[in-house]
Write a protein that holds these residues in place. Structure first.
Motif, mmCIF file in Angstrom:
data_model
loop_
_atom_site.group_PDB
_atom_site.id
_atom_site.type_symbol
_atom_site.label_atom_id
_atom_site.label_comp_id
_atom_site.label_asym_id
_atom_site.label_seq_id
_atom_site.Cartn_x
_atom_site.Cartn_y
_atom_site.Cartn_z
ATOM 1 N N THR A 221 -3.053 19.348 42.005
ATOM 2 C CA THR A 221 -3.065 19.883 40.640
ATOM 3 C C THR A 221 -1.948 19.289 39.794
ATOM 4 O OG1 THR A 221 -3.820 21.966 41.557
ATOM 5 C CG2 THR A 221 -3.015 22.030 39.296
ATOM 6 N N LYS A 224 -2.857 15.822 38.797
ATOM 7 C CA LYS A 224 -3.937 15.798 37.810
ATOM 8 C C LYS A 224 -3.362 16.080 36.427
ATOM 9 C CE LYS A 224 -7.849 16.893 39.776
ATOM 10 N NZ LYS A 224 -8.461 17.949 40.593
ATOM 11 N N LYS A 225 -2.408 17.031 36.373
ATOM 12 C CA LYS A 225 -1.852 17.433 35.078
ATOM 13 C C LYS A 225 -0.658 16.585 34.650
ATOM 14 C CE LYS A 225 -3.722 21.977 35.048
ATOM 15 N NZ LYS A 225 -3.532 23.413 35.220
ATOM 16 N N SER A 274 -6.587 7.944 35.989
ATOM 17 C CA SER A 274 -7.078 8.911 36.972
ATOM 18 C C SER A 274 -7.131 8.277 38.371
ATOM 19 C CB SER A 274 -8.446 9.441 36.568
ATOM 20 O OG SER A 274 -9.339 8.352 36.450
ATOM 21 N N LYS A 277 -3.619 8.306 39.683
ATOM 22 C CA LYS A 277 -3.196 9.679 40.016
ATOM 23 C C LYS A 277 -3.842 10.162 41.314
ATOM 24 C CE LYS A 277 -2.280 11.535 35.413
ATOM 25 N NZ LYS A 277 -2.777 12.590 34.504
ATOM 26 N N ASN A 278 -5.134 9.836 41.483
ATOM 27 C CA ASN A 278 -5.810 10.245 42.722
ATOM 28 C C ASN A 278 -5.178 9.604 43.945
ATOM 29 O OD1 ASN A 278 -7.623 11.901 41.518
ATOM 30 N ND2 ASN A 278 -9.220 10.334 41.318
#
Ligand code: TRP
Length: 334
Positions: A221, A224-225, A274, A277-278
């Motif tokens: 989380t 993701k943020k 993204s 980040k993943n």
């Protein structure tokens, strides 16, 4: 200058749960250094009380930092891990250094200026003489190498000045000039919410930091943020440097994977945030998951942790006490 036996010393303050910045910027390096040096690692509780601390929280933080050290791979059997306040030589040497160090030197410390702010008359005296205690920590072991984050470079310079002034004042060649060891792609891990601010346990936003005790879901989380923008990932180090948040994510991934910034950038240049980040969430979960589980295990056996501290104290005193005795002779106490 005589040749000193090579020895590493470093300290971590027991103020709250450790985060990714502490891990990548400090503890991970502590572990790497164990293969090359004799290492002394200290939970610096006396530094922590230079600002107000809740006694119960302080005690549990001390034990938690110890558990985190061990869970991250600090070798408590072959190296030394201990608690600063258990070894009186630190405060005893610090007093002597209070008399060697100069007020002018301390007044120039940027960390003191930042922490005291406009409140300069009302902060503790301890906060001001904090660097003298840090010099005592290092020099009580005649340590030659000190792994620190770059925010501690100025304090280490002061330790060198104190060592040199002591040697000059008393006409001895007693203390070494401790060298900073600052390395790795992520010695400065920044906030996930603001790439211009250091990742910090005091930041109001929990989303700004990844804790060593965070669950896998919490890690996912928070990543993701993490702050980013709608551009693609830049394709050169120059452009990357203009994007603080992206630079931070690339640096964290590089440090976590033990690879260079260039290599990580090559892999993600031109792709969407993204994807980065993943990947970062995935590698952090892989590295931090086992550490979190080990911290939990260790904290379930506090007797064992207290025993480890007691052994550490004994081993630390074996080095520090004879050095302090010599200092007492040099200054004329004995
Ligand atoms: N001042 C250091 C910090 O906040 C902690 C510290 C205390 C330390 N004594 C030390 C670090 C001696 C290295 C050596 O990060």
């Amino acid at each position: 200058m005589r040749k000193f036996q090579q020895r590493v010393f470093s300290g971590v303050q027991p103020t709250g749960t450790l985060h990714l910045g502490n891990y990548l910027g400090a503890i991970k390096n502590f572990v790497d250094l164990q293969n090359k040096f004799e290492c002394v690692y200290c939970v610096v509780d006396q530094h922590a009380i230079t600002v107000d601390q809740d006694p119960h929280k302080l005690r549990s933080s001390i034990i938690e930092v110890l558990a985190s050290f061990i869970a991250c791979g600090v070798d408590y059997k072959n190296q030394i891990i201990f608690q600063q306040s258990s070894v009186p030589a630190h405060s005893q040497l610090a007093w002597i250094f209070n008399c060697v160090s100069r007020i002018g030197w301390l007044n120039r410390m940027t960390q003191f200026k930042d922490k005291a702010g406009k409140n300069k008359e009302n902060v503790s005296v301890g906060l001001m003489v904090y660097p003298n205690l840090m010099a005592a920590d290092i020099l009580a072991y005649q340590a030659t190498h000190v792994p620190v984050g770059d925010d501690q470079k100025q304090h280490l310079e002061l330790s060198r000045d104190i060592a040199q002034k002591f040697n000059n004042d008393f006409g001895v060649d007693f203390f070494p000039q401790p060298e900073p060891l600052i390395y790795g792609e992520a010695t400065r891990v920044m906030s996930l919410r603001d790439g211009t601010k250091k990742m910090s346990k005091s930041d109001a936003s929990e989303l700004s930091r990844v804790l060593l005790t965070d669950s896998n879901d919490a890690i996912a989380t928070k990543l993701k943020k993490a702050k980013s923008d709608s551009d693609l990932i830049p394709d050169s180090v120059e452009l990357l440097k203009e994007k603080a948040e992206c630079l931070n994510l690339i640096n964290i991934l590089s440090a976590t994977m033990n690879q260079s910034q260039e290599k990580t950038l090559q892999e993600f240049a031109g792709r969407e945030y993204s994807i980065l980040k993943n990947k970062l969430a995935e590698s952090l979960i892989e590295v931090l998951g086992p550490i979190r589980e080990e911290i939990e295990n260790l904290l379930n056996n506090k007797d064992e942790l207290n025993k480890i501290l007691a052994i550490g104290t004994e081993k630390a005193e074996e080095i520090a006490n004879p050095i302090l005795r010599e200092v007492y002779k040099i200054v004329g106490f004995r």
